[in-house]
Design a protein around this motif. Structure first.
Motif, PDB file in Angstrom:
ATOM      1  N   SER A 137      45.697 -92.675  28.065  1.00 28.40           N
ATOM      2  CA  SER A 137      45.584 -91.233  27.817  1.00 28.40           C
ATOM      3  C   SER A 137      46.956 -90.578  27.671  1.00 28.40           C
ATOM      4  O   SER A 137      47.184 -89.480  28.152  1.00 28.40           O
ATOM      5  N   THR A 138      47.862 -91.257  26.982  1.00 33.08           N
ATOM      6  CA  THR A 138      49.173 -90.675  26.723  1.00 33.08           C
ATOM      7  C   THR A 138      49.080 -89.479  25.779  1.00 33.08           C
ATOM      8  O   THR A 138      50.056 -88.749  25.607  1.00 33.08           O
ATOM      9  N   HIS A 139      47.905 -89.263  25.176  1.00 33.34           N
ATOM     10  CA  HIS A 139      47.703 -88.100  24.307  1.00 33.34           C
ATOM     11  C   HIS A 139      47.573 -86.814  25.118  1.00 33.34           C
ATOM     12  O   HIS A 139      47.650 -85.718  24.562  1.00 33.34           O
ATOM     13  N   GLY A 140      47.348 -86.917  26.428  1.00 30.91           N
ATOM     14  CA  GLY A 140      47.288 -85.722  27.254  1.00 30.91           C
ATOM     15  C   GLY A 140      46.001 -85.590  28.036  1.00 30.91           C
ATOM     16  O   GLY A 140      45.233 -86.543  28.200  1.00 30.91           O
ATOM     17  N   SER A 141      45.741 -84.378  28.511  1.00 29.91           N
ATOM     18  CA  SER A 141      44.586 -84.123  29.362  1.00 29.91           C
ATOM     19  C   SER A 141      43.284 -84.168  28.574  1.00 29.91           C
ATOM     20  O   SER A 141      43.275 -84.031  27.347  1.00 29.91           O
ATOM     21  N   MET A 142      42.187 -84.349  29.304  1.00 26.82           N
ATOM     22  CA  MET A 142      40.855 -84.328  28.684  1.00 26.82           C
ATOM     23  C   MET A 142      39.823 -84.032  29.742  1.00 26.82           C
ATOM     24  O   MET A 142      40.012 -84.330  30.926  1.00 26.82           O
ATOM     25  N   VAL A 143      38.737 -83.418  29.315  1.00 24.58           N
ATOM     26  CA  VAL A 143      37.571 -83.224  30.169  1.00 24.58           C
ATOM     27  C   VAL A 143      36.350 -83.630  29.360  1.00 24.58           C
ATOM     28  O   VAL A 143      36.159 -83.155  28.231  1.00 24.58           O
ATOM     29  N   ILE A 144      35.542 -84.520  29.911  1.00 23.57           N
ATOM     30  CA  ILE A 144      34.307 -84.958  29.254  1.00 23.57           C
ATOM     31  C   ILE A 144      33.135 -84.390  30.044  1.00 23.57           C
ATOM     32  O   ILE A 144      33.035 -84.594  31.263  1.00 23.57           O
ATOM     33  N   LEU A 145      32.270 -83.673  29.366  1.00 26.35           N
ATOM     34  CA  LEU A 145      31.095 -83.071  29.997  1.00 26.35           C
ATOM     35  C   LEU A 145      29.843 -83.784  29.509  1.00 26.35           C
ATOM     36  O   LEU A 145      29.573 -83.836  28.313  1.00 26.35           O
ATOM     37  N   ASP A 146      29.077 -84.322  30.453  1.00 33.53           N
ATOM     38  CA  ASP A 146      27.807 -84.970  30.148  1.00 33.53           C
ATOM     39  C   ASP A 146      26.677 -84.158  30.752  1.00 33.53           C
ATOM     40  O   ASP A 146      26.848 -83.508  31.798  1.00 33.53           O
ATOM     41  N   TYR A 147      25.494 -84.230  30.124  1.00 29.64           N
ATOM     42  CA  TYR A 147      24.358 -83.401  30.530  1.00 29.64           C
ATOM     43  C   TYR A 147      23.121 -84.240  30.805  1.00 29.64           C
ATOM     44  O   TYR A 147      22.902 -85.282  30.177  1.00 29.64           O
ATOM     45  N   ALA A 148      22.320 -83.769  31.759  1.00 29.77           N
ATOM     46  CA  ALA A 148      21.109 -84.489  32.137  1.00 29.77           C
ATOM     47  C   ALA A 148      20.079 -84.468  31.019  1.00 29.77           C
ATOM     48  O   ALA A 148      19.321 -85.423  30.833  1.00 29.77           O
ATOM     49  N   ASP A 149      20.023 -83.368  30.285  1.00 27.12           N
ATOM     50  CA  ASP A 149      19.076 -83.233  29.181  1.00 27.12           C
ATOM     51  C   ASP A 149      19.617 -83.978  27.969  1.00 27.12           C
ATOM     52  O   ASP A 149      20.674 -83.628  27.436  1.00 27.12           O
ATOM     53  N   GLU A 150      18.908 -85.003  27.532  1.00 22.88           N
ATOM     54  CA  GLU A 150      19.389 -85.824  26.422  1.00 22.88           C
ATOM     55  C   GLU A 150      19.478 -85.053  25.111  1.00 22.88           C
ATOM     56  O   GLU A 150      20.133 -85.493  24.164  1.00 22.88           O
ATOM     57  N   ARG A 151      18.872 -83.883  25.057  1.00 21.12           N
ATOM     58  CA  ARG A 151      18.975 -83.064  23.853  1.00 21.12           C
ATOM     59  C   ARG A 151      20.328 -82.364  23.756  1.00 21.12           C
ATOM     60  O   ARG A 151      20.694 -81.855  22.692  1.00 21.12           O
ATOM     61  N   ASP A 152      21.051 -82.324  24.869  1.00 26.00           N
ATOM     62  CA  ASP A 152      22.368 -81.700  24.888  1.00 26.00           C
ATOM     63  C   ASP A 152      23.432 -82.773  24.761  1.00 26.00           C
ATOM     64  O   ASP A 152      23.604 -83.592  25.666  1.00 26.00           O
ATOM     65  N   PRO A 153      24.156 -82.803  23.675  1.00 24.56           N
ATOM     66  CA  PRO A 153      25.169 -83.849  23.474  1.00 24.56           C
ATOM     67  C   PRO A 153      26.350 -83.675  24.418  1.00 24.56           C
ATOM     68  O   PRO A 153      26.663 -82.569  24.863  1.00 24.56           O
ATOM     69  N   SER A 154      27.003 -84.785  24.721  1.00 28.19           N
ATOM     70  CA  SER A 154      28.213 -84.734  25.529  1.00 28.19           C
ATOM     71  C   SER A 154      29.321 -84.038  24.744  1.00 28.19           C
ATOM     72  O   SER A 154      29.321 -84.023  23.514  1.00 28.19           O
ATOM     73  N   ILE A 155      30.270 -83.462  25.480  1.00 27.19           N
ATOM     74  CA  ILE A 155      31.372 -82.722  24.875  1.00 27.19           C
ATOM     75  C   ILE A 155      32.692 -83.222  25.437  1.00 27.19           C
ATOM     76  O   ILE A 155      32.798 -83.530  26.625  1.00 27.19           O
ATOM     77  N   VAL A 156      33.695 -83.297  24.591  1.00 26.92           N
ATOM     78  CA  VAL A 156      35.074 -83.485  25.045  1.00 26.92           C
ATOM     79  C   VAL A 156      35.772 -82.146  24.886  1.00 26.92           C
ATOM     80  O   VAL A 156      35.713 -81.524  23.819  1.00 26.92           O
ATOM     81  N   TYR A 157      36.421 -81.694  25.952  1.00 25.85           N
ATOM     82  CA  TYR A 157      37.150 -80.426  25.921  1.00 25.85           C
ATOM     83  C   TYR A 157      38.633 -80.711  26.050  1.00 25.85           C
ATOM     84  O   TYR A 157      39.074 -81.401  26.973  1.00 25.85           O
ATOM     85  N   LEU A 158      39.402 -80.190  25.100  1.00 27.75           N
ATOM     86  CA  LEU A 158      40.850 -80.336  25.107  1.00 27.75           C
ATOM     87  C   LEU A 158      41.452 -78.946  25.235  1.00 27.75           C
ATOM     88  O   LEU A 158      41.267 -78.100  24.357  1.00 27.75           O
ATOM     89  N   GLU A 159      42.167 -78.716  26.315  1.00 26.25           N
ATOM     90  CA  GLU A 159      42.705 -77.385  26.570  1.00 26.25           C
ATOM     91  C   GLU A 159      43.946 -77.116  25.738  1.00 26.25           C
ATOM     92  O   GLU A 159      44.801 -77.992  25.551  1.00 26.25           O
ATOM     93  N   THR A 160      44.058 -75.899  25.230  1.00 22.62           N
ATOM     94  CA  THR A 160      45.242 -75.461  24.498  1.00 22.62           C
ATOM     95  C   THR A 160      45.764 -74.189  25.152  1.00 22.62           C
ATOM     96  O   THR A 160      45.196 -73.698  26.118  1.00 22.62           O
ATOM     97  N   ARG A 161      46.830 -73.637  24.618  1.00 15.61           N
ATOM     98  CA  ARG A 161      47.405 -72.434  25.210  1.00 15.61           C
ATOM     99  C   ARG A 161      46.465 -71.237  25.092  1.00 15.61           C
ATOM    100  O   ARG A 161      46.443 -70.365  25.958  1.00 15.61           O
ATOM    101  N   SER A 162      45.663 -71.200  24.038  1.00 15.15           N
ATOM    102  CA  SER A 162      44.711 -70.102  23.867  1.00 15.15           C
ATOM    103  C   SER A 162      43.298 -70.635  24.083  1.00 15.15           C
ATOM    104  O   SER A 162      42.907 -70.923  25.205  1.00 15.15           O
TER     105      SER A 162
END
Length: 225
Positions: free
Chosen positions: A160-185
Motif C-alpha cells: 500500500s505504498t500508494h497511500g491510505s485506503m478504507v474499504i467498506l463492505d455491507y451485509a446486504d449483497e445488493r449494496d456493493p463494496s466501496i473503496v474510499y480514498l481521502e483527498t484534501r477536499s
C-alpha cells in the motif's frame, strides 16, 4: 502507484454511486453538514466491515477528541470553532462502534503515524492508551478483538505504498463494496469490482506484513513505557 488490478481512481459524487443507501433516512451527520465534504459518514455508518490502512494519521474511528482536534488544527485556515465542530463530529462517528450491530473494524496503522504522535506529549499518552484499549477489547460491543495492527517500518516497501485506503463492505449483497480514498477536499469513491478487488488484495497483504494483535499491543505499550 495502484494495486494490481485496480483501475485509475475516478471522482464521483455521492449521489452518483450505485447504492441503495443514498435514499435512506437523514442521519446524525446532516447536523454536521458544515464539517463533512461528502457522504462518507453515511456510508461508513451502514457498513458491516470497515478495513482501513492509514500511513499518516490515526484512523478517525480510533482517535481521541484531543488528537482529532490536533489533526483538524493542521489546516491554518480553520477557526477554533470549526476545529471544535470537526472534533465533535469525529467523536459522533465513533458511536457506530458501540452499537449492538457494530461493524467489524480492521485497522492497520503505519509506525510512522505512531512516531508523529509520540512527539506530541500533551496528547500522546491518552491516544496510545486508547489504541491499546481498543486492541485489547474482546467480545465487547465496541471494537472486535483484532481491530488494531501496527505496520512496522522494518517491513520496508509494502503493498500500500500508494497511500491510505478504507474499504467498506455491507451485509446486504445488493449494496456493493466501496473503496474510499481521502483527498484534501472531497474523497474519491471506487465501486467497480476490479477496483475494489485490487485494493482488497493490497490491504490483505498489508495485514500479513503487519504485526500480530499481541505484538501490536506490545509495540504500542513501548511508547507509554
Amino acid at each position: 502507484m495502484l494495486p494490481v488490478g485496480a483501475a485509475e481512481p475516478r471522482p464521483v459524487a455521492a449521489g452518483g454511486l450505485g447504492l441503495g443507501r443514498r435514499s435512506k433516512e437523514r442521519g446524525w451527520w446532516h447536523e454536521y453538514g458544515d464539517v463533512f465534504g461528502d457522504f462518507f459518514a453515511a456510508f461508513e455508518a451502514e457498513a458491516s466491515v470497515i478495513s482501513s490502512y492509514q500511513p499518516i494519521v490515526i484512523p478517525g474511528l480510533l482517535q481521541t477528541a484531543e488528537y482529532a482536534a490536533a489533526v483538524s488544527r493542521t489546516s491554518p485556515a480553520r477557526t477554533e470553532e470549526e476545529i471544535d465542530r470537526m472534533a465533535a463530529a469525529r467523536m459522533q462517528r465513533q458511536e457506530i462502534l458501540r452499537r449492538t450491530d457494530a461493524p467489524d473494524l480492521r485497522a492497520v496503522i503505519d509506525e510512522h503515524v505512531l512516531l508523529r504522535l509520540a512527539v506530541m506529549p500533551d496528547i500522546a499518552d491518552g491516544q496510545f492508551r486508547h489504541l491499546i484499549e481498543q486492541a485489547e477489547a474482546v467480545n465487547s460491543e465496541a471494537v472486535n478483538s483484532e481491530a488494531v495492527q501496527v505496520l512496522p517500518i522494518s517491513v520496508g516497501l509494502h503493498a500500500s505504498t500508494h497511500g491510505s485506503m478504507v474499504i467498506l463492505d455491507y451485509a446486504d449483497e445488493r449494496d456493493p463494496s466501496i473503496v474510499y480514498l481521502e483527498t484534501r477536499s472531497e474523497g474519491l469513491y471506487l465501486e467497480e469490482p476490479a477496483q475494489v478487488a485490487g485494493y482488497r488484495t493490497a490491504f490483505d497483504h498489508v495485514c500479513m506484513d503487519a504485526l500480530s494483535k499481541a505484538d501490536s499491543i506490545a509495540f504500542l505499550r513501548r511508547f507509554i513505557d
